[in-house]
Design a protein around this motif. Structure first.
Motif, PDB file in Angstrom:
ATOM      1  N   VAL A  56       0.834  -1.187   0.000  1.00  0.00           N
ATOM      2  CA  VAL A  56       0.000   0.000   0.000  1.00  0.00           C
ATOM      3  C   VAL A  56       0.873   1.243   0.000  1.00  0.00           C
ATOM      4  CG1 VAL A  56      -1.756   1.269   1.271  1.00  0.00           C
ATOM      5  CG2 VAL A  56      -1.827  -1.232   1.205  1.00  0.00           C
ATOM      6  N   GLU A  57       1.965   1.174   0.711  1.00  0.00           N
ATOM      7  CA  GLU A  57       2.870   2.314   0.820  1.00  0.00           C
ATOM      8  C   GLU A  57       4.300   1.818   0.660  1.00  0.00           C
ATOM      9  OE1 GLU A  57       4.318   5.611   4.139  1.00  0.00           O
ATOM     10  OE2 GLU A  57       2.599   4.296   4.532  1.00  0.00           O
ATOM     11  N   LEU A  58       4.998   2.324  -0.349  1.00  0.00           N
ATOM     12  CA  LEU A  58       6.385   1.935  -0.560  1.00  0.00           C
ATOM     13  C   LEU A  58       7.271   2.598   0.487  1.00  0.00           C
ATOM     14  CD1 LEU A  58       6.707   2.200  -4.446  1.00  0.00           C
ATOM     15  CD2 LEU A  58       6.958   0.125  -3.093  1.00  0.00           C
ATOM     16  N   PRO A  59       8.358   1.927   0.896  1.00  0.00           N
ATOM     17  CA  PRO A  59       9.333   2.590   1.766  1.00  0.00           C
ATOM     18  C   PRO A  59       9.873   3.853   1.091  1.00  0.00           C
ATOM     19  CG  PRO A  59       9.744   0.225   1.655  1.00  0.00           C
ATOM     20  CD  PRO A  59       8.710   0.528   0.619  1.00  0.00           C
ATOM     21  N   PRO A  60      10.324   4.838   1.867  1.00  0.00           N
ATOM     22  CA  PRO A  60      10.768   6.110   1.289  1.00  0.00           C
ATOM     23  C   PRO A  60      11.840   5.968   0.204  1.00  0.00           C
ATOM     24  CG  PRO A  60      10.595   6.280   3.672  1.00  0.00           C
ATOM     25  CD  PRO A  60      10.373   4.841   3.341  1.00  0.00           C
ATOM     26  N   SER A  61      12.727   4.986   0.346  1.00  0.00           N
ATOM     27  CA  SER A  61      13.795   4.816  -0.636  1.00  0.00           C
ATOM     28  C   SER A  61      13.274   4.407  -2.003  1.00  0.00           C
ATOM     29  CB  SER A  61      14.792   3.766  -0.143  1.00  0.00           C
ATOM     30  OG  SER A  61      15.381   4.147   1.076  1.00  0.00           O
ATOM     31  N   PHE A  62      12.025   3.926  -2.071  1.00  0.00           N
ATOM     32  CA  PHE A  62      11.429   3.447  -3.319  1.00  0.00           C
ATOM     33  C   PHE A  62      10.323   4.383  -3.810  1.00  0.00           C
ATOM     34  CE2 PHE A  62      13.274  -0.151  -1.184  1.00  0.00           C
ATOM     35  CZ  PHE A  62      13.794  -0.939  -2.192  1.00  0.00           C
ATOM     36  N   ALA A  63      10.309   5.615  -3.327  1.00  0.00           N
ATOM     37  CA  ALA A  63       9.218   6.534  -3.660  1.00  0.00           C
ATOM     38  C   ALA A  63       9.112   6.777  -5.162  1.00  0.00           C
ATOM     39  CB  ALA A  63       9.411   7.860  -2.924  1.00  0.00           C
ATOM     40  N   GLU A  64      10.234   6.690  -5.890  1.00  0.00           N
ATOM     41  CA  GLU A  64      10.230   6.898  -7.343  1.00  0.00           C
ATOM     42  C   GLU A  64      10.557   5.621  -8.093  1.00  0.00           C
ATOM     43  OE1 GLU A  64      11.907  10.768  -8.758  1.00  0.00           O
ATOM     44  OE2 GLU A  64      12.689  10.861  -6.718  1.00  0.00           O
ATOM     45  N   ALA A  65      10.257   4.481  -7.508  1.00  0.00           N
ATOM     46  CA  ALA A  65      10.537   3.190  -8.143  1.00  0.00           C
ATOM     47  C   ALA A  65       9.374   2.780  -9.024  1.00  0.00           C
ATOM     48  CB  ALA A  65      10.834   2.132  -7.085  1.00  0.00           C
ATOM     49  N   GLN A  66       9.294   3.370 -10.217  1.00  0.00           N
ATOM     50  CA  GLN A  66       8.219   3.041 -11.145  1.00  0.00           C
ATOM     51  C   GLN A  66       8.275   1.573 -11.579  1.00  0.00           C
ATOM     52  OE1 GLN A  66       5.977   5.463 -11.819  1.00  0.00           O
ATOM     53  NE2 GLN A  66       7.179   6.797 -10.479  1.00  0.00           N
ATOM     54  N   CYS A  67       9.440   0.971 -11.435  1.00  0.00           N
ATOM     55  CA  CYS A  67       9.621  -0.422 -11.849  1.00  0.00           C
ATOM     56  C   CYS A  67       8.779  -1.386 -11.013  1.00  0.00           C
ATOM     57  CB  CYS A  67      11.096  -0.815 -11.736  1.00  0.00           C
ATOM     58  SG  CYS A  67      11.848  -0.369 -10.143  1.00  0.00           S
ATOM     59  N   LEU A  68       8.256  -0.943  -9.869  1.00  0.00           N
ATOM     60  CA  LEU A  68       7.430  -1.810  -9.033  1.00  0.00           C
ATOM     61  C   LEU A  68       5.948  -1.692  -9.354  1.00  0.00           C
ATOM     62  CD1 LEU A  68       9.196  -1.396  -5.563  1.00  0.00           C
ATOM     63  CD2 LEU A  68       9.380  -3.293  -7.176  1.00  0.00           C
ATOM     64  N   LEU A  69       5.607  -0.832 -10.312  1.00  0.00           N
ATOM     65  CA  LEU A  69       4.216  -0.675 -10.719  1.00  0.00           C
ATOM     66  C   LEU A  69       3.895  -1.658 -11.839  1.00  0.00           C
ATOM     67  CD1 LEU A  69       4.006   3.232 -10.755  1.00  0.00           C
ATOM     68  CD2 LEU A  69       3.481   1.665  -8.874  1.00  0.00           C
ATOM     69  N   HIS A  70       2.620  -1.984 -11.985  1.00  0.00           N
ATOM     70  CA  HIS A  70       2.222  -3.008 -12.952  1.00  0.00           C
ATOM     71  C   HIS A  70       1.736  -2.422 -14.277  1.00  0.00           C
ATOM     72  CE1 HIS A  70       2.534  -6.439 -10.210  1.00  0.00           C
ATOM     73  NE2 HIS A  70       2.110  -5.613  -9.277  1.00  0.00           N
ATOM     74  N   ASP A  71       1.669  -1.086 -14.373  1.00  0.00           N
ATOM     75  CA  ASP A  71       1.104  -0.495 -15.589  1.00  0.00           C
ATOM     76  C   ASP A  71       2.177   0.050 -16.529  1.00  0.00           C
ATOM     77  OD1 ASP A  71       1.926   1.493 -13.930  1.00  0.00           O
ATOM     78  OD2 ASP A  71       0.137   2.748 -14.148  1.00  0.00           O
ATOM     79  N   VAL A  72       3.435  -0.345 -16.327  1.00  0.00           N
ATOM     80  CA  VAL A  72       4.515   0.168 -17.179  1.00  0.00           C
ATOM     81  C   VAL A  72       5.290  -0.986 -17.821  1.00  0.00           C
ATOM     82  CG1 VAL A  72       4.815   2.351 -15.966  1.00  0.00           C
ATOM     83  CG2 VAL A  72       6.001   0.318 -15.137  1.00  0.00           C
ATOM     84  N   THR A  73       4.663  -2.142 -17.919  1.00  0.00           N
ATOM     85  CA  THR A  73       5.376  -3.313 -18.422  1.00  0.00           C
ATOM     86  C   THR A  73       5.666  -3.235 -19.914  1.00  0.00           C
ATOM     87  OG1 THR A  73       3.239  -4.421 -18.669  1.00  0.00           O
ATOM     88  CG2 THR A  73       4.471  -4.842 -16.640  1.00  0.00           C
ATOM     89  N   ASP A  74       4.974  -2.341 -20.654  1.00  0.00           N
ATOM     90  CA  ASP A  74       5.177  -2.251 -22.092  1.00  0.00           C
ATOM     91  C   ASP A  74       6.332  -1.327 -22.444  1.00  0.00           C
ATOM     92  OD1 ASP A  74       3.754  -0.086 -21.078  1.00  0.00           O
ATOM     93  OD2 ASP A  74       2.805   0.348 -23.012  1.00  0.00           O
ATOM     94  N   LYS A  75       6.979  -0.743 -21.449  1.00  0.00           N
ATOM     95  CA  LYS A  75       8.097   0.160 -21.693  1.00  0.00           C
ATOM     96  C   LYS A  75       9.407  -0.470 -21.241  1.00  0.00           C
ATOM     97  CE  LYS A  75       5.567   4.537 -21.221  1.00  0.00           C
ATOM     98  NZ  LYS A  75       5.587   5.873 -20.587  1.00  0.00           N
ATOM     99  N   ARG A  76      10.501   0.081 -21.780  1.00  0.00           N
ATOM    100  CA  ARG A  76      11.820  -0.295 -21.279  1.00  0.00           C
ATOM    101  C   ARG A  76      12.054   0.414 -19.953  1.00  0.00           C
ATOM    102  NH1 ARG A  76      14.922  -3.063 -24.882  1.00  0.00           N
ATOM    103  NH2 ARG A  76      14.389  -2.917 -27.107  1.00  0.00           N
ATOM    104  N   HIS A  77      12.904  -0.176 -19.132  1.00  0.00           N
ATOM    105  CA  HIS A  77      13.117   0.361 -17.786  1.00  0.00           C
ATOM    106  C   HIS A  77      14.583   0.718 -17.572  1.00  0.00           C
ATOM    107  CE1 HIS A  77       9.138  -0.772 -16.126  1.00  0.00           C
ATOM    108  NE2 HIS A  77       9.229  -1.767 -16.968  1.00  0.00           N
TER     109      HIS A  77
END
Length: 531
Positions: free
Chosen positions: A278-299
């Motif tokens: 529900v809430e990512l730790p602060p160190s991962f606040a900009e970790a878009q790689c943990l989201l499920h809606d960006v799988t069609d893009k390169r990371h």
């Protein structure tokens, strides 16, 4: 007159003390307000349990309470267990400190391949619990989440339900098996188990709530028929000797085995494990790689250090990297913290095409990258070491690098009077050089654009065959030492027909072919008077 001077001195000291107290109060209040606003993570002064990351994870874990201690211990008794006895380094070096990713791993990660070769790497289908008896009790608290993960992967195939770290005096051997001391087992051991979520594994001790309990039926007795061990069947001294980094997992099947162990330990193929976040730790606040809606893009993942050797002008650098990579890429950021959940990092990097990081222990994260992905490593002025590159090459991870322009008077002095090769040969020179922060300047950004073009098949590296190489490990080592070599391949049907092929980036700078007062490969002029 003297009394007046003494009074002035006293008043000056008093004013300094009052200013110090006032500054401390302001800093404390500012940090508190920043944390309340979600702008800052608390600085870790004590054990990991005191960090903001652990508080975030603990809040999530309340939604899925741990099994009872009795059930955990019952599993340890009723199911087959494999036992490893780890050793202290024989060289007496301080470097095998359990809290350092690299210096700890160089003693233990190589054991994965060695145990596998002699058939003593325990498999999860045969053993449900792996017991690692550490040589000193302080290892239990000195290890951090990432070194616990590395140790677990080194001594198993990752399929066991439980990884139990125990101090040396918790277990005693008998003729019929092993006996666990109940009180010390619960109070001093550390357990990682599959009933924990990804954000809890290797971060929260699954026995944490058991320290105040007294269980009936203990001490535990494990019958010899239920125990496997690596110590009585081989002459391997687990963790006693370190190995060169290029030899840790030099064969493809060894690297794949370790990669598989990491994936099993972190349930890398089980996406439901992330849905409870529900809430990512602060160190991962900009970790878009943990989201499920960006799988069609390169990371692309930028890993920022938290102390020395940090990227400076970080926000500007992040924006420029996003512009260079373009709309088909997603850029994630992870800020280092010793308490970061390692399985979240694994989840992020197993989806990455590119990792960008300053040189340092965190460069070992290339072990989590997919095959054919890239790591760009940025070095301080007059410092270059290819060890982490060699580690990535064993995993079929490609490598590029850049060296920062000097950012301090000391760095300018080193750039003006030494070369990279010269500085790396002198202990104090390389010690001072490696302390510097790094800047991703235009040369480094151009390297990112070059790597993006290679990944997208717009440009390509050049194939060069190296003669006289008859072993894969030698081919790997030679590519690691060649600053232009991005990757390699090795083919061998017999000793007379082996082929070592480098993929070189001919636009990549040389690591030490620089001149006093100039940048790497003489491309930049850093000191007054040079042209």
């Amino acid at each position: 007159m003297m009394s007046v001077k003494r009074e002035l001195v006293r008043l000056r000291k008093l004013s300094f003390r009052m200013l110090a107290v006032l500054a401390a109060i302001v800093a404390t209040v500012s940090l508190y307000l920043a944390q309340r606003a979600g702008l800052a993570a608390p600085f870790m002064l004590g054990p990991p349990e005191s960090s903001g990351i652990l508080r975030t994870i603990a809040k999530e874990s309340k939604k899925a309470p741990l099994k009872s201690c009795a059930e955990v211990i019952l599993n340890l008794i009723s199911e087959k267990t494999f036992f490893h006895e780890l050793r202290l380094p024989t060289d007496g070096t301080y470097r095998s400190r359990p809290g350092h990713w690299f210096h700890f791993s160089e003693y233990h990660v190589p054991m994965h391949a060695k145990l596998r070769r002699v058939g003593l790497l325990p498999k999860g289908k045969d053993y449900k619990t792996i017991v690692l008896r550490v040589p000193q009790s302080k290892w239990i608290t000195d290890m951090n989440p990432m070194t616990r993960l590395y140790l677990s992967a080194a001594y198993s195939d990752g399929g066991a339900r439980n990884i139990l770290f125990v101090p040396p005096d918790v277990i005693s051997k008998t003729q019929t098996g092993m006996v666990f001391d109940d009180v010390r087992l619960l109070k001093l051991s550390w357990l990682s188990s599959t009933f924990q979520s990804l954000q809890e594994k290797f971060v929260l001790n699954a026995l944490k709530d058991c320290t105040k309990q007294k269980l009936e039926g203990l001490p535990l007795h494990l019958d010899a028929s239920n125990i496997g061990t690596s110590n009585s069947k081989s002459n391997l001294l687990l963790g006693a000797n370190k190995a060169p980094i290029y030899s840790w997992l030099s064969q493809p099947e060894e690297a794949e085995s370790f990669r598989g162990s990491i994936q099993k330990l972190c349930d890398a193929s089980h996406s439901k494990a992330l849905q409870s976040l529900v809430e990512l730790p602060p160190s991962f606040a900009e970790a878009q790689c943990l989201l499920h809606d960006v799988t069609d893009k390169r990371h692309a993942v930028i890993y920022q250090r938290d102390r020395t050797r940090k990227f400076i002008h970080f926000d500007e650098m992040k924006e420029r990297i996003g512009q260079i990579l373009g709309a088909q890429w997603t850029v994630s950021v992870i800020i280092h913290n010793d308490g970061n959940p390692p399985c979240l990092i694994v989840q992020c990097l197993t989806r990455a095409d590119l990792l960008i990081t300053p040189h340092g222990f965190q460069s070992m994260l290339n072990m989590f990258l997919p095959r054919k992905s890239y790591m760009i490593e940025v070095f301080p002025t007059r410092y270059y070491w290819s060890g982490y590159k060699s580690l990535g090459l064993a995993w079929d991870v490609q490598h590029a690098w850049a060296q920062s322009a000097p950012l301090t008077t000391l760095a300018y002095t080193l750039a003006s009077f030494t070369t990279t090769d010269f500085c790396m040969q002198i202990f104090y020179c390389r010690y001072l050089a490696r302390k510097g922060n790094v800047l991703m300047d235009e040369t480094g950004l151009a390297q990112i654009q070059r790597v993006r073009n290679i990944i997208e098949n717009i440009e390509e590296t050049t194939a060069i065959e190296l003669s006289g190489v008859i072993e894969r490990e030698q081919c790997l080592r030679e590519c690691g030492h060649d600053s232009k070599c991005a990757s390699f391949s090795f083919e061998s049907h017999n000793l007379s027909s082996s082929r070592c092929i480098f993929r070189q980036d001919l636009l990549q700078g040389e690591s030490g072919n620089d001149q006093v007062g100039t940048g790497v490969n003489n491309k930049r002029c850093w000191s007054p008077g040079c042209k």
